[in-house]
Design a protein around this motif. Structure first.
Motif, PDB file in Angstrom:
ATOM      1  N   ILE A   1       0.837  -1.201   0.000  1.00 44.61           N
ATOM      2  CA  ILE A   1       0.000   0.000   0.000  1.00 44.61           C
ATOM      3  C   ILE A   1       0.877   1.259   0.000  1.00 44.61           C
ATOM      4  N   PHE A   2       1.909   1.265   0.834  1.00 43.21           N
ATOM      5  CA  PHE A   2       2.823   2.409   0.887  1.00 43.21           C
ATOM      6  C   PHE A   2       3.554   2.594  -0.436  1.00 43.21           C
ATOM      7  N   PHE A   3       4.068   1.507  -1.010  1.00 46.44           N
ATOM      8  CA  PHE A   3       4.832   1.588  -2.252  1.00 46.44           C
ATOM      9  C   PHE A   3       3.956   2.088  -3.394  1.00 46.44           C
ATOM     10  N   HIS A   4       2.734   1.587  -3.479  1.00 50.45           N
ATOM     11  CA  HIS A   4       1.832   2.040  -4.539  1.00 50.45           C
ATOM     12  C   HIS A   4       1.459   3.512  -4.350  1.00 50.45           C
ATOM     13  N   LYS A   5       1.285   3.922  -3.111  1.00 52.91           N
ATOM     14  CA  LYS A   5       0.917   5.313  -2.832  1.00 52.91           C
ATOM     15  C   LYS A   5       2.046   6.258  -3.243  1.00 52.91           C
ATOM     16  N   VAL A   6       3.275   5.816  -3.066  1.00 55.29           N
ATOM     17  CA  VAL A   6       4.424   6.675  -3.358  1.00 55.29           C
ATOM     18  C   VAL A   6       4.792   6.666  -4.843  1.00 55.29           C
ATOM     19  N   THR A   7       4.659   5.531  -5.517  1.00 52.86           N
ATOM     20  CA  THR A   7       5.218   5.412  -6.859  1.00 52.86           C
ATOM     21  C   THR A   7       4.214   5.485  -8.007  1.00 52.86           C
ATOM     22  N   LEU A   8       2.932   5.350  -7.740  1.00 48.44           N
ATOM     23  CA  LEU A   8       1.956   5.311  -8.832  1.00 48.44           C
ATOM     24  C   LEU A   8       1.163   6.610  -8.939  1.00 48.44           C
ATOM     25  N   GLU A   9       0.754   6.932 -10.168  1.00 57.97           N
ATOM     26  CA  GLU A   9      -0.091   8.092 -10.385  1.00 57.97           C
ATOM     27  C   GLU A   9      -1.520   7.769  -9.952  1.00 57.97           C
ATOM     28  N   VAL A  10      -2.345   8.798  -9.820  1.00 58.55           N
ATOM     29  CA  VAL A  10      -3.715   8.640  -9.348  1.00 58.55           C
ATOM     30  C   VAL A  10      -4.531   7.783 -10.311  1.00 58.55           C
ATOM     31  N   GLU A  11      -4.355   7.982 -11.629  1.00 60.94           N
ATOM     32  CA  GLU A  11      -5.119   7.206 -12.604  1.00 60.94           C
ATOM     33  C   GLU A  11      -4.787   5.719 -12.498  1.00 60.94           C
ATOM     34  N   MET A  12      -3.537   5.415 -12.252  1.00 61.09           N
ATOM     35  CA  MET A  12      -3.114   4.021 -12.153  1.00 61.09           C
ATOM     36  C   MET A  12      -3.641   3.378 -10.870  1.00 61.09           C
ATOM     37  N   LYS A  13      -3.719   4.143  -9.781  1.00 65.86           N
ATOM     38  CA  LYS A  13      -4.206   3.605  -8.510  1.00 65.86           C
ATOM     39  C   LYS A  13      -5.665   3.190  -8.582  1.00 65.86           C
ATOM     40  N   GLU A  14      -6.438   3.853  -9.428  1.00 68.56           N
ATOM     41  CA  GLU A  14      -7.856   3.554  -9.524  1.00 68.56           C
ATOM     42  C   GLU A  14      -8.153   2.454 -10.527  1.00 68.56           C
ATOM     43  N   SER A  15      -7.164   2.008 -11.275  1.00 70.45           N
ATOM     44  CA  SER A  15      -7.381   0.951 -12.265  1.00 70.45           C
ATOM     45  C   SER A  15      -7.240  -0.418 -11.605  1.00 70.45           C
ATOM     46  N   PHE A  16      -7.677  -1.426 -12.307  1.00 70.54           N
ATOM     47  CA  PHE A  16      -7.530  -2.791 -11.813  1.00 70.54           C
ATOM     48  C   PHE A  16      -6.453  -3.530 -12.598  1.00 70.54           C
ATOM     49  N   ASN A  17      -5.398  -2.817 -12.965  1.00 69.64           N
ATOM     50  CA  ASN A  17      -4.282  -3.443 -13.666  1.00 69.64           C
ATOM     51  C   ASN A  17      -3.473  -4.300 -12.701  1.00 69.64           C
ATOM     52  N   THR A  18      -2.890  -5.338 -13.227  1.00 69.31           N
ATOM     53  CA  THR A  18      -2.005  -6.186 -12.433  1.00 69.31           C
ATOM     54  C   THR A  18      -0.607  -5.599 -12.487  1.00 69.31           C
ATOM     55  N   PRO A  19       0.045  -5.381 -11.341  1.00 66.95           N
ATOM     56  CA  PRO A  19       1.388  -4.810 -11.360  1.00 66.95           C
ATOM     57  C   PRO A  19       2.435  -5.857 -11.735  1.00 66.95           C
ATOM     58  N   ALA A  20       2.411  -6.297 -12.975  1.00 67.27           N
ATOM     59  CA  ALA A  20       3.312  -7.346 -13.451  1.00 67.27           C
ATOM     60  C   ALA A  20       4.552  -6.731 -14.092  1.00 67.27           C
ATOM     61  N   LEU A  21       5.501  -7.586 -14.401  1.00 66.87           N
ATOM     62  CA  LEU A  21       6.771  -7.154 -14.976  1.00 66.87           C
ATOM     63  C   LEU A  21       6.572  -6.444 -16.308  1.00 66.87           C
ATOM     64  N   GLY A  22       5.755  -6.982 -17.185  1.00 66.17           N
ATOM     65  CA  GLY A  22       5.551  -6.382 -18.502  1.00 66.17           C
ATOM     66  C   GLY A  22       4.769  -5.097 -18.459  1.00 66.17           C
ATOM     67  N   ALA A  23       3.866  -4.971 -17.514  1.00 64.34           N
ATOM     68  CA  ALA A  23       3.008  -3.787 -17.451  1.00 64.34           C
ATOM     69  C   ALA A  23       3.682  -2.608 -16.769  1.00 64.34           C
ATOM     70  N   MET A  24       4.540  -2.859 -15.791  1.00 68.27           N
ATOM     71  CA  MET A  24       5.085  -1.775 -14.976  1.00 68.27           C
ATOM     72  C   MET A  24       6.542  -1.430 -15.295  1.00 68.27           C
ATOM     73  N   GLY A  25       7.219  -2.279 -15.988  1.00 65.25           N
ATOM     74  CA  GLY A  25       8.622  -2.018 -16.289  1.00 65.25           C
ATOM     75  C   GLY A  25       9.547  -2.748 -15.324  1.00 65.25           C
ATOM     76  N   THR A  26      10.735  -3.033 -15.787  1.00 64.31           N
ATOM     77  CA  THR A  26      11.677  -3.851 -15.033  1.00 64.31           C
ATOM     78  C   THR A  26      12.156  -3.160 -13.756  1.00 64.31           C
ATOM     79  N   LYS A  27      12.527  -1.895 -13.866  1.00 63.79           N
ATOM     80  CA  LYS A  27      13.076  -1.176 -12.708  1.00 63.79           C
ATOM     81  C   LYS A  27      12.042  -1.068 -11.586  1.00 63.79           C
ATOM     82  N   TRP A  28      10.822  -0.682 -11.929  1.00 63.74           N
ATOM     83  CA  TRP A  28       9.764  -0.554 -10.929  1.00 63.74           C
ATOM     84  C   TRP A  28       9.454  -1.909 -10.310  1.00 63.74           C
TER      85      TRP A  28
END
Length: 175
Positions: free
Chosen positions: A86-113
């Motif tokens: 919850i803390f990591f998502h609050k700090v690193t994700l934009e508001v639009e991304m937080k409201e989506s139901f995307n899976t935070p997977a390797l291909g969707a979020m990028g390798t570094k993240w």
């Protein structure tokens, strides 16, 4: 929404079976053990309400506790992992991304993240798990070695699993 639910149920069953049948018996001299079942918590959709996230993590940990004969250690560690998530998502994700139901997977979020998300989350999970398991500082360096080596082992296995199901991010061009 139904597809997301089915995918997460299948992921839960497969990862719990892998943890119980395979990874429970794999270790390195009782110092390093792999716990890739935490990938269940990592890959839950981003927009899930926090209360539901805590309940799912607690039930996941309780399921593993039932097979490991531990009394709530994995449940407590999964709840600590959700706090980190919850803390990591609050700090690193934009508001639009937080409201989506995307899976935070390797291909969707990028390798570094994804790598920082998984590494620090695994470290938090293992720190909680091993410190609650020993519940003393008498063998501090042995416990610290177990935390570090198990975290590295788990992150490597999670990355291998993520690469097996890697899907590239779809990029829409405005041509």
């Amino acid at each position: 929404m139904g597809r997301i639910l089915v995918v997460n149920i299948i992921r839960f069953i497969v990862l719990v079976l892998l943890q119980v049948a395979l990874f429970k018996n794999i270790g390195y001299y009782n110092v390093a053990a792999a716990f890739p079942y935490i990938l269940i918590v990592f890959l839950l959709p981003i927009g899930i309400p926090n209360l539901f996230l805590f309940i799912l993590a607690f039930l996941t940990g309780l399921t593993i506790d039932a097979f490991y004969d531990s009394v709530g250690l994995h449940a407590a560690s999964c709840v600590a992992l959700v706090l980190y998530r919850i803390f990591f998502h609050k700090v690193t994700l934009e508001v639009e991304m937080k409201e989506s139901f995307n899976t935070p997977a390797l291909g969707a979020m990028g390798t570094k993240w994804f790598l920082s998300y998984v590494f620090f989350g695994t470290l938090i999970h293992h720190l909680t798990l091993f410190l609650l398991e020993t519940f003393s500082f008498s063998n501090f360096f042995y416990t610290l070695a177990s935390i570090i080596l198990s975290s590295i082992f788990t992150v490597c296995i999670i990355l291998l699993m993520s690469l097996l199901v890697y899907k590239r991010k779809s990029r829409i061009s405005n041509i």
